[in-house]
Design a protein around this motif. Structure first.
Motif, PDB file in Angstrom:
ATOM      1  N   ALA A 347       5.119  20.241  25.100  1.00  0.00           N
ATOM      2  CA  ALA A 347       4.882  21.198  26.186  1.00  0.00           C
ATOM      3  C   ALA A 347       3.416  21.583  26.330  1.00  0.00           C
ATOM      4  O   ALA A 347       2.856  21.506  27.433  1.00  0.00           O
ATOM      5  CB  ALA A 347       5.762  22.431  25.996  1.00  0.00           C
ATOM      6  N   PRO A 348       2.738  21.984  25.239  1.00  0.00           N
ATOM      7  CA  PRO A 348       1.354  22.455  25.415  1.00  0.00           C
ATOM      8  C   PRO A 348       0.348  21.361  25.761  1.00  0.00           C
ATOM      9  O   PRO A 348      -0.595  21.601  26.517  1.00  0.00           O
ATOM     10  CB  PRO A 348       1.028  23.098  24.061  1.00  0.00           C
ATOM     11  CG  PRO A 348       1.944  22.456  23.080  1.00  0.00           C
ATOM     12  CD  PRO A 348       3.199  22.162  23.836  1.00  0.00           C
ATOM     13  N   ASP A 349       0.534  20.165  25.230  1.00  0.00           N
ATOM     14  CA  ASP A 349      -0.468  19.110  25.422  1.00  0.00           C
ATOM     15  C   ASP A 349      -0.134  18.140  26.553  1.00  0.00           C
ATOM     16  O   ASP A 349      -1.042  17.557  27.158  1.00  0.00           O
ATOM     17  CB  ASP A 349      -0.636  18.303  24.123  1.00  0.00           C
ATOM     18  CG  ASP A 349      -1.203  19.137  22.989  1.00  0.00           C
ATOM     19  OD1 ASP A 349      -1.770  20.224  23.272  1.00  0.00           O
ATOM     20  OD2 ASP A 349      -1.055  18.726  21.822  1.00  0.00           O
ATOM     21  N   TYR A 350       1.154  17.989  26.858  1.00  0.00           N
ATOM     22  CA  TYR A 350       1.543  16.965  27.837  1.00  0.00           C
ATOM     23  C   TYR A 350       2.413  17.507  28.970  1.00  0.00           C
ATOM     24  O   TYR A 350       2.856  16.751  29.824  1.00  0.00           O
ATOM     25  CB  TYR A 350       2.282  15.818  27.125  1.00  0.00           C
ATOM     26  CG  TYR A 350       1.445  15.171  26.063  1.00  0.00           C
ATOM     27  CD1 TYR A 350       0.463  14.241  26.384  1.00  0.00           C
ATOM     28  CD2 TYR A 350       1.588  15.525  24.717  1.00  0.00           C
ATOM     29  CE1 TYR A 350      -0.328  13.661  25.408  1.00  0.00           C
ATOM     30  CE2 TYR A 350       0.795  14.962  23.731  1.00  0.00           C
ATOM     31  CZ  TYR A 350      -0.162  14.032  24.083  1.00  0.00           C
ATOM     32  OH  TYR A 350      -0.956  13.470  23.114  1.00  0.00           O
ATOM     33  N   ASN A 351       2.656  18.807  28.941  1.00  0.00           N
ATOM     34  CA  ASN A 351       3.442  19.459  30.002  1.00  0.00           C
ATOM     35  C   ASN A 351       4.826  18.826  30.158  1.00  0.00           C
ATOM     36  O   ASN A 351       5.358  18.699  31.258  1.00  0.00           O
ATOM     37  CB  ASN A 351       2.683  19.403  31.341  1.00  0.00           C
ATOM     38  CG  ASN A 351       3.222  20.402  32.350  1.00  0.00           C
ATOM     39  OD1 ASN A 351       3.714  21.471  31.985  1.00  0.00           O
ATOM     40  ND2 ASN A 351       3.152  20.072  33.623  1.00  0.00           N
ATOM     41  N   VAL A 352       5.402  18.417  29.038  1.00  0.00           N
ATOM     42  CA  VAL A 352       6.747  17.845  29.019  1.00  0.00           C
ATOM     43  C   VAL A 352       7.674  18.833  28.324  1.00  0.00           C
ATOM     44  O   VAL A 352       7.474  19.153  27.150  1.00  0.00           O
ATOM     45  CB  VAL A 352       6.779  16.491  28.278  1.00  0.00           C
ATOM     46  CG1 VAL A 352       8.214  15.965  28.193  1.00  0.00           C
ATOM     47  CG2 VAL A 352       5.886  15.479  28.969  1.00  0.00           C
ATOM     48  N   THR A 353       8.659  19.332  29.034  1.00  0.00           N
ATOM     49  CA  THR A 353       9.594  20.291  28.460  1.00  0.00           C
ATOM     50  C   THR A 353      10.651  19.555  27.648  1.00  0.00           C
ATOM     51  O   THR A 353      11.341  18.672  28.172  1.00  0.00           O
ATOM     52  CB  THR A 353      10.285  21.099  29.574  1.00  0.00           C
ATOM     53  OG1 THR A 353       9.295  21.766  30.357  1.00  0.00           O
ATOM     54  CG2 THR A 353      11.244  22.127  28.982  1.00  0.00           C
ATOM     55  N   PRO A 354      10.789  19.891  26.372  1.00  0.00           N
ATOM     56  CA  PRO A 354      11.801  19.209  25.549  1.00  0.00           C
ATOM     57  C   PRO A 354      13.207  19.444  26.098  1.00  0.00           C
ATOM     58  O   PRO A 354      13.565  20.559  26.482  1.00  0.00           O
ATOM     59  CB  PRO A 354      11.643  19.861  24.168  1.00  0.00           C
ATOM     60  CG  PRO A 354      10.257  20.419  24.164  1.00  0.00           C
ATOM     61  CD  PRO A 354       9.988  20.841  25.565  1.00  0.00           C
ATOM     62  N   ARG A 355      13.987  18.381  26.149  1.00  0.00           N
ATOM     63  CA  ARG A 355      15.381  18.470  26.581  1.00  0.00           C
ATOM     64  C   ARG A 355      16.290  18.544  25.353  1.00  0.00           C
ATOM     65  O   ARG A 355      15.835  18.503  24.210  1.00  0.00           O
ATOM     66  CB  ARG A 355      15.739  17.258  27.448  1.00  0.00           C
ATOM     67  CG  ARG A 355      14.982  17.225  28.765  1.00  0.00           C
ATOM     68  CD  ARG A 355      15.498  16.143  29.710  1.00  0.00           C
ATOM     69  NE  ARG A 355      15.028  14.808  29.337  1.00  0.00           N
ATOM     70  CZ  ARG A 355      15.812  13.824  28.933  1.00  0.00           C
ATOM     71  NH1 ARG A 355      17.106  14.020  28.793  1.00  0.00           N
ATOM     72  NH2 ARG A 355      15.314  12.626  28.653  1.00  0.00           N
ATOM     73  N   LYS A 356      17.575  18.656  25.620  1.00  0.00           N
ATOM     74  CA  LYS A 356      18.540  18.794  24.525  1.00  0.00           C
ATOM     75  C   LYS A 356      18.436  17.630  23.550  1.00  0.00           C
ATOM     76  O   LYS A 356      18.507  17.820  22.322  1.00  0.00           O
ATOM     77  CB  LYS A 356      19.957  18.864  25.120  1.00  0.00           C
ATOM     78  CG  LYS A 356      21.083  18.919  24.081  1.00  0.00           C
ATOM     79  CD  LYS A 356      21.021  20.183  23.255  1.00  0.00           C
ATOM     80  CE  LYS A 356      22.255  20.315  22.372  1.00  0.00           C
ATOM     81  NZ  LYS A 356      22.417  19.218  21.406  1.00  0.00           N
ATOM     82  N   GLN A 357      18.250  16.415  24.076  1.00  0.00           N
ATOM     83  CA  GLN A 357      18.169  15.248  23.194  1.00  0.00           C
ATOM     84  C   GLN A 357      16.987  15.327  22.246  1.00  0.00           C
ATOM     85  O   GLN A 357      17.071  14.869  21.099  1.00  0.00           O
ATOM     86  CB  GLN A 357      18.078  13.962  24.032  1.00  0.00           C
ATOM     87  CG  GLN A 357      19.321  13.660  24.851  1.00  0.00           C
ATOM     88  CD  GLN A 357      19.218  14.193  26.261  1.00  0.00           C
ATOM     89  OE1 GLN A 357      18.670  15.275  26.478  1.00  0.00           O
ATOM     90  NE2 GLN A 357      19.730  13.441  27.228  1.00  0.00           N
ATOM     91  N   HIS A 358      15.865  15.887  22.704  1.00  0.00           N
ATOM     92  CA  HIS A 358      14.693  16.022  21.835  1.00  0.00           C
ATOM     93  C   HIS A 358      15.000  16.980  20.681  1.00  0.00           C
ATOM     94  O   HIS A 358      14.655  16.712  19.523  1.00  0.00           O
ATOM     95  CB  HIS A 358      13.491  16.539  22.632  1.00  0.00           C
ATOM     96  CG  HIS A 358      13.051  15.632  23.732  1.00  0.00           C
ATOM     97  ND1 HIS A 358      13.408  15.831  25.041  1.00  0.00           N
ATOM     98  CD2 HIS A 358      12.291  14.501  23.722  1.00  0.00           C
ATOM     99  CE1 HIS A 358      12.886  14.877  25.791  1.00  0.00           C
ATOM    100  NE2 HIS A 358      12.211  14.054  25.026  1.00  0.00           N
ATOM    101  N   TYR A 359      15.630  18.105  21.016  1.00  0.00           N
ATOM    102  CA  TYR A 359      15.984  19.067  19.972  1.00  0.00           C
ATOM    103  C   TYR A 359      16.962  18.465  18.969  1.00  0.00           C
ATOM    104  O   TYR A 359      16.849  18.674  17.754  1.00  0.00           O
ATOM    105  CB  TYR A 359      16.588  20.322  20.603  1.00  0.00           C
ATOM    106  CG  TYR A 359      15.569  21.314  21.121  1.00  0.00           C
ATOM    107  CD1 TYR A 359      14.996  22.261  20.271  1.00  0.00           C
ATOM    108  CD2 TYR A 359      15.174  21.301  22.450  1.00  0.00           C
ATOM    109  CE1 TYR A 359      14.059  23.176  20.731  1.00  0.00           C
ATOM    110  CE2 TYR A 359      14.238  22.210  22.930  1.00  0.00           C
ATOM    111  CZ  TYR A 359      13.681  23.140  22.061  1.00  0.00           C
ATOM    112  OH  TYR A 359      12.748  24.046  22.524  1.00  0.00           O
TER     113      TYR A 359
END
Length: 433
Positions: A347-359
């Motif tokens: 999120a902070p470096d690439y503006n990609v919000t983690p989705r459920k699969q990432h968690y």
């Protein structure tokens, strides 16, 4: 330097940049000042709409002394293109009278935002319609998957043209009614390369490879889109010999062509061939990088995946799929530190919000690595409800932390998946600790 009227209009027609549009207006202010030249002002209004500036378009619109129909329609379109649908409707409602062009402009504005219901209300209220009107609402229903509505509109049309037949063909193909799609194709009095490609895709998407190839071979002309359609049909079903023949027979290739053949090789287990294609690509997009990341991650080449991701970040912004691949690689490589670094940089470096699969991947990585407290904290703070797989990862670590996350995991997995035998084995292992 002042531009004459002819020079100004020629430059407006070819301009697509807002700063350049502002410069044009400045150098031709003697033409636009006072708003008396409606023709030139309309072209400037259209230019600002094309460049995405509703504010400048409105300023020009307000300056026109004698607005004609074109002025109103261009203003409706400019607002619609720039996300101001309510303003589009307000301009439309403020017109003293409407004609078919203004009705079609407002109809297109609704359809631009996929507001099919609102568009249908307007369509029904129109005092007259032309082929453009009918085709617009037909395409909306066809693309939205409403086959019944699309067929009703199609059957109600007073006449059909090439732009009427193709959406109906697509609608039948999406509904897996290939025979109906073929009937539409056979009834067409004329066919464009788009029509031929649509029929090819209809067969390919429904698993009729031989029929798709027959259409491909019968095409009077082909472009890169039709080649890509045939290429995708083969690669998606693992027919890599045929896919290779199509790929190497192409006179020109797009990034889609390269990514498609690389993905086909990777899915078929030919990682070396996929790598050769990747290295030969004239340009690398985020899709190109991600195809190879997935290939390495799913074949156990964890080091190659992590090295490739490091190279990718130097030139391309990773997307959420790329991060899924790299977290999968970290998971299977047991690299907790690397996984945490990548996850918390999303999120902070690439503006990609983690989705459920990432968690879920991070939770599994932490649990496998024995970081039960960190895994439990992640479960407690993630913006998603944990599922049975998440609780199983936590329970499967077989370790206890500062807090009894194992007990919480046991309760969670028994509530969500009480009939799975493996759950009780994991619970027994946990209790032994």
């Amino acid at each position: 330097m002042l531009l004459d009227r002819s020079e100004c209009l020629n430059l407006i027609a070819s301009c697509n940049s807002l700063p350049a549009a502002r410069q044009l207006e400045h150098h031709a202010q003697h033409i636009f000042s006072g708003g008396t030249d409606a023709f030139a002002s309309n072209r400037l209004l259209e230019l600002y709409g094309r460049c995405g500036s509703a504010q400048h378009a409105r300023r020009v619109f307000d300056s026109i002394v004698h607005k004609d129909l074109y002025s109103w329609v261009r203003m409706i379109t400019a607002y619609a293109r720039t996300g101001h649908l309510e303003e589009s409707k307000r301009v439309f409602d403020s017109m003293k009278e409407w004609n078919l062009v203004s009705w079609n402009a407002m109809l297109s504005a609704f359809l631009h935002y996929n507001l099919t219901d609102e568009a249908k209300v307007m369509f029904d209220a129109m005092p007259e319609r032309n082929t453009i009107t009918w085709n617009a609402i037909l395409s909306a229903f066809a693309q939205g998957g409403d086959l019944g509505a699309a067929k009703f509109v199609f059957d109600s049309m007073p006449e059909w043209d090439l732009c009427s037949w193709t959406p109906m063909l697509d609608a039948y193909a999406e509904a897996h009614l290939v025979r109906n799609a073929r009937d539409i194709f056979d009834c067409m009095k004329e066919r464009s390369i788009v029509s031929w490609t649509a029929m090819l895709c209809a067969y390919a998407q429904n698993g009729h490879l031989e029929d798709a190839r027959q259409v491909f071979d019968a095409m009077p002309e082909r472009d890169v889109v039709s080649y890509n359609a045939m290429l995708a049909a083969y690669t998606q079903r693992g027919h890599m010999d045929e896919a290779s023949q199509v790929f190497f027979g192409m006179e020109e290739r797009s990034s889609v062509s390269w990514n498609c053949i690389a993905c086909g090789y990777a899915q078929d287990g030919h990682i070396d061939a996929a790598t050769r294609v990747f290295l030969a690509m004239p340009e690398l997009s985020v899709v190109s990088w991600t195809v190879m990341l997935c290939a390495y991650a799913h074949t156990g080449q964890w080091t190659d995946a992590l090295d490739l991701f490091s190279s990718m970040k130097m030139t391309t912004m990773p997307d959420d799929v790329a991060f899924l691949c790299v977290l999968l690689a970290c998971n299977h490589a047991g690299s907790v530190r690397s996984g945490c670094s990548h996850f918390f940089s999303m999120a902070p470096d690439y503006n990609v919000t983690p989705r459920k699969q990432h968690y879920s991947l991070m939770l599994d990585l932490l649990s496998r690595g024995g970081y039960l407290d960190d895994a439990g904290e992640l479960v407690a703070n993630m913006p998603f409800a944990p599922d049975a797989r998440d609780w199983t990862s936590l329970l499967g670590s077989g370790k206890t932390g500062k807090e009894d996350y194992g007990a919480r995991a046991a309760r969670g997995v028994l509530e969500l998946d009480p009939h799975k035998d493996g759950t009780y084995v994991l619970l027994a292992n946990y209790l032994q600790h």
